[in-house]
Design a protein around this motif. Structure first.
Motif, PDB file in Angstrom:
ATOM      1  N   SER A  88       0.824  -1.205   0.000  1.00 14.82           N
ATOM      2  CA  SER A  88       0.000   0.000   0.000  1.00 14.82           C
ATOM      3  C   SER A  88       0.863   1.261   0.000  1.00 14.82           C
ATOM      4  CB  SER A  88      -0.941   0.012   1.209  1.00 14.82           C
ATOM      5  OG  SER A  88      -1.835  -1.070   1.147  1.00 14.82           O
ATOM      6  N   LEU A  89       1.945   1.241   0.762  1.00  9.86           N
ATOM      7  CA  LEU A  89       2.845   2.391   0.795  1.00  9.86           C
ATOM      8  C   LEU A  89       3.497   2.608  -0.567  1.00  9.86           C
ATOM      9  CD1 LEU A  89       4.177   4.693   2.308  1.00  9.86           C
ATOM     10  CD2 LEU A  89       5.885   3.067   3.154  1.00  9.86           C
ATOM     11  N   ARG A  90       3.903   1.527  -1.209  1.00 14.63           N
ATOM     12  CA  ARG A  90       4.468   1.644  -2.566  1.00 14.63           C
ATOM     13  C   ARG A  90       3.449   2.250  -3.529  1.00 14.63           C
ATOM     14  NH1 ARG A  90       6.640  -3.932  -1.941  1.00 14.63           N
ATOM     15  NH2 ARG A  90       8.767  -3.645  -1.207  1.00 14.63           N
ATOM     16  N   ALA A  91       2.205   1.821  -3.411  1.00 18.06           N
ATOM     17  CA  ALA A  91       1.144   2.341  -4.284  1.00 18.06           C
ATOM     18  C   ALA A  91       0.905   3.829  -4.020  1.00 18.06           C
ATOM     19  CB  ALA A  91      -0.145   1.551  -4.090  1.00 18.06           C
ATOM     20  N   VAL A  92       0.899   4.227  -2.760  1.00 21.36           N
ATOM     21  CA  VAL A  92       0.699   5.629  -2.404  1.00 21.36           C
ATOM     22  C   VAL A  92       1.831   6.484  -2.963  1.00 21.36           C
ATOM     23  CG1 VAL A  92       0.731   7.237  -0.442  1.00 21.36           C
ATOM     24  CG2 VAL A  92      -0.735   5.217  -0.377  1.00 21.36           C
ATOM     25  N   ILE A  93       3.068   6.048  -2.782  1.00 22.07           N
ATOM     26  CA  ILE A  93       4.227   6.797  -3.278  1.00 22.07           C
ATOM     27  C   ILE A  93       4.196   6.871  -4.800  1.00 22.07           C
ATOM     28  CG2 ILE A  93       6.744   6.770  -3.484  1.00 22.07           C
ATOM     29  CD1 ILE A  93       6.781   5.612  -0.597  1.00 22.07           C
ATOM     30  N   ALA A  94       3.868   5.772  -5.462  1.00 23.35           N
ATOM     31  CA  ALA A  94       3.802   5.748  -6.922  1.00 23.35           C
ATOM     32  C   ALA A  94       2.709   6.683  -7.430  1.00 23.35           C
ATOM     33  CB  ALA A  94       3.563   4.329  -7.423  1.00 23.35           C
ATOM     34  N   TYR A  95       1.561   6.698  -6.758  1.00 24.56           N
ATOM     35  CA  TYR A  95       0.455   7.583  -7.134  1.00 24.56           C
ATOM     36  C   TYR A  95       0.899   9.044  -7.028  1.00 24.56           C
ATOM     37  CZ  TYR A  95      -4.155   9.835  -7.027  1.00 24.56           C
ATOM     38  OH  TYR A  95      -5.238  10.631  -7.278  1.00 24.56           O
ATOM     39  N   ASN A 136       2.566  13.945  -9.916  1.00 20.56           N
ATOM     40  CA  ASN A 136       3.438  15.106  -9.675  1.00 20.56           C
ATOM     41  C   ASN A 136       2.916  15.984  -8.542  1.00 20.56           C
ATOM     42  OD1 ASN A 136       5.348  14.537 -11.719  1.00 20.56           O
ATOM     43  ND2 ASN A 136       3.918  15.317 -13.239  1.00 20.56           N
ATOM     44  N   MET A 137       2.563  15.337  -7.439  1.00 19.26           N
ATOM     45  CA  MET A 137       2.029  16.078  -6.292  1.00 19.26           C
ATOM     46  C   MET A 137       3.134  16.928  -5.662  1.00 19.26           C
ATOM     47  SD  MET A 137      -0.454  13.194  -4.622  1.00 19.26           S
ATOM     48  CE  MET A 137      -1.157  14.279  -3.402  1.00 19.26           C
ATOM     49  N   PRO A 138       2.781  18.084  -5.118  1.00 16.10           N
ATOM     50  CA  PRO A 138       3.779  18.915  -4.438  1.00 16.10           C
ATOM     51  C   PRO A 138       4.423  18.137  -3.294  1.00 16.10           C
ATOM     52  CG  PRO A 138       1.708  20.106  -4.704  1.00 16.10           C
ATOM     53  CD  PRO A 138       1.458  18.688  -5.111  1.00 16.10           C
ATOM     54  N   GLU A 139       5.711  18.380  -3.096  1.00 18.01           N
ATOM     55  CA  GLU A 139       6.471  17.640  -2.087  1.00 18.01           C
ATOM     56  C   GLU A 139       5.830  17.716  -0.702  1.00 18.01           C
ATOM     57  OE1 GLU A 139      10.339  19.194  -0.640  1.00 18.01           O
ATOM     58  OE2 GLU A 139      11.115  17.315  -1.453  1.00 18.01           O
ATOM     59  N   ASP A 140       5.292  18.885  -0.349  1.00 12.98           N
ATOM     60  CA  ASP A 140       4.727  19.048   0.994  1.00 12.98           C
ATOM     61  C   ASP A 140       3.409  18.304   1.186  1.00 12.98           C
ATOM     62  OD1 ASP A 140       3.269  20.772  -0.646  1.00 12.98           O
ATOM     63  OD2 ASP A 140       3.113  22.327   0.896  1.00 12.98           O
ATOM     64  N   GLN A 141       2.848  17.727   0.115  1.00 13.28           N
ATOM     65  CA  GLN A 141       1.627  16.937   0.227  1.00 13.28           C
ATOM     66  C   GLN A 141       1.899  15.436   0.148  1.00 13.28           C
ATOM     67  OE1 GLN A 141      -1.255  18.283  -2.641  1.00 13.28           O
ATOM     68  NE2 GLN A 141      -1.093  20.403  -1.971  1.00 13.28           N
ATOM     69  N   CYS A 142       3.158  15.067  -0.029  1.00 13.25           N
ATOM     70  CA  CYS A 142       3.513  13.659  -0.186  1.00 13.25           C
ATOM     71  C   CYS A 142       3.766  12.998   1.163  1.00 13.25           C
ATOM     72  CB  CYS A 142       4.753  13.516  -1.065  1.00 13.25           C
ATOM     73  SG  CYS A 142       4.457  13.983  -2.779  1.00 13.25           S
ATOM     74  N   VAL A 143       3.518  11.699   1.185  1.00 13.47           N
ATOM     75  CA  VAL A 143       3.762  10.920   2.392  1.00 13.47           C
ATOM     76  C   VAL A 143       5.252  11.004   2.743  1.00 13.47           C
ATOM     77  CG1 VAL A 143       4.198   8.704   1.245  1.00 13.47           C
ATOM     78  CG2 VAL A 143       3.189   8.712   3.499  1.00 13.47           C
ATOM     79  N   GLY A 144       5.544  11.161   4.027  1.00  9.33           N
ATOM     80  CA  GLY A 144       6.925  11.212   4.488  1.00  9.33           C
ATOM     81  C   GLY A 144       7.535  12.597   4.502  1.00  9.33           C
ATOM     82  N   PHE A 145       6.797  13.620   4.049  1.00 11.29           N
ATOM     83  CA  PHE A 145       7.335  14.978   4.028  1.00 11.29           C
ATOM     84  C   PHE A 145       7.555  15.467   5.450  1.00 11.29           C
ATOM     85  CE2 PHE A 145       6.578  19.577   4.298  1.00 11.29           C
ATOM     86  CZ  PHE A 145       7.634  20.031   3.529  1.00 11.29           C
ATOM     87  N   ILE A 146       8.716  16.071   5.673  1.00  9.63           N
ATOM     88  CA  ILE A 146       9.026  16.679   6.968  1.00  9.63           C
ATOM     89  C   ILE A 146       9.243  18.169   6.735  1.00  9.63           C
ATOM     90  CG2 ILE A 146      10.656  16.774   8.892  1.00  9.63           C
ATOM     91  CD1 ILE A 146      11.280  13.818   8.318  1.00  9.63           C
TER      92      ILE A 146
END
Length: 89
Positions: free
Chosen positions: A41-48, A53-63
């Motif tokens: 599921s995490l791989r699918a979320v990251i691939a999506y 081309n989602m903004p970096e601050d909206q991606c999973v794992g953003f700090i």
């Protein structure tokens, strides 16, 4: 179904549901994700996120490294920071 086909077919609602499941470690019905389900599921979320081309601050794992004054902590988060130790006397 390949990962690419799955990502193409994924709707924003499915993405949000998968992301939430990964964050909580359980499906919407309360059943816990297995380690394999969580990884897939995490791989699918990251691939999506990458495919859309989602903004970096909206991606999973953003700090967010922004300090209250608006500056960034450190110049490059991947470079080591030098510590100065001052000794008395």
């Amino acid at each position: 179904m390949t990962l690419d086909k799955m990502i193409e077919a994924m709707t924003p609602d499915i993405y949000q549901s998968l992301r939430r499941a990964v964050e909580l470690g359980k499906w919407p019905n309360g059943e816990r994700l297995t380690q394999e389900q969580r990884e897939t599921s995490l791989r699918a979320v990251i691939a999506y996120e990458h495919k859309r081309n989602m903004p970096e601050d909206q991606c999973v794992g953003f700090i967010d490294r922004t300090r209250p004054d608006g500056k960034q902590h450190g110049s490059d988060p991947l470079q080591p920071q030098v510590l100065k130790i001052l000794a008395d006397g």
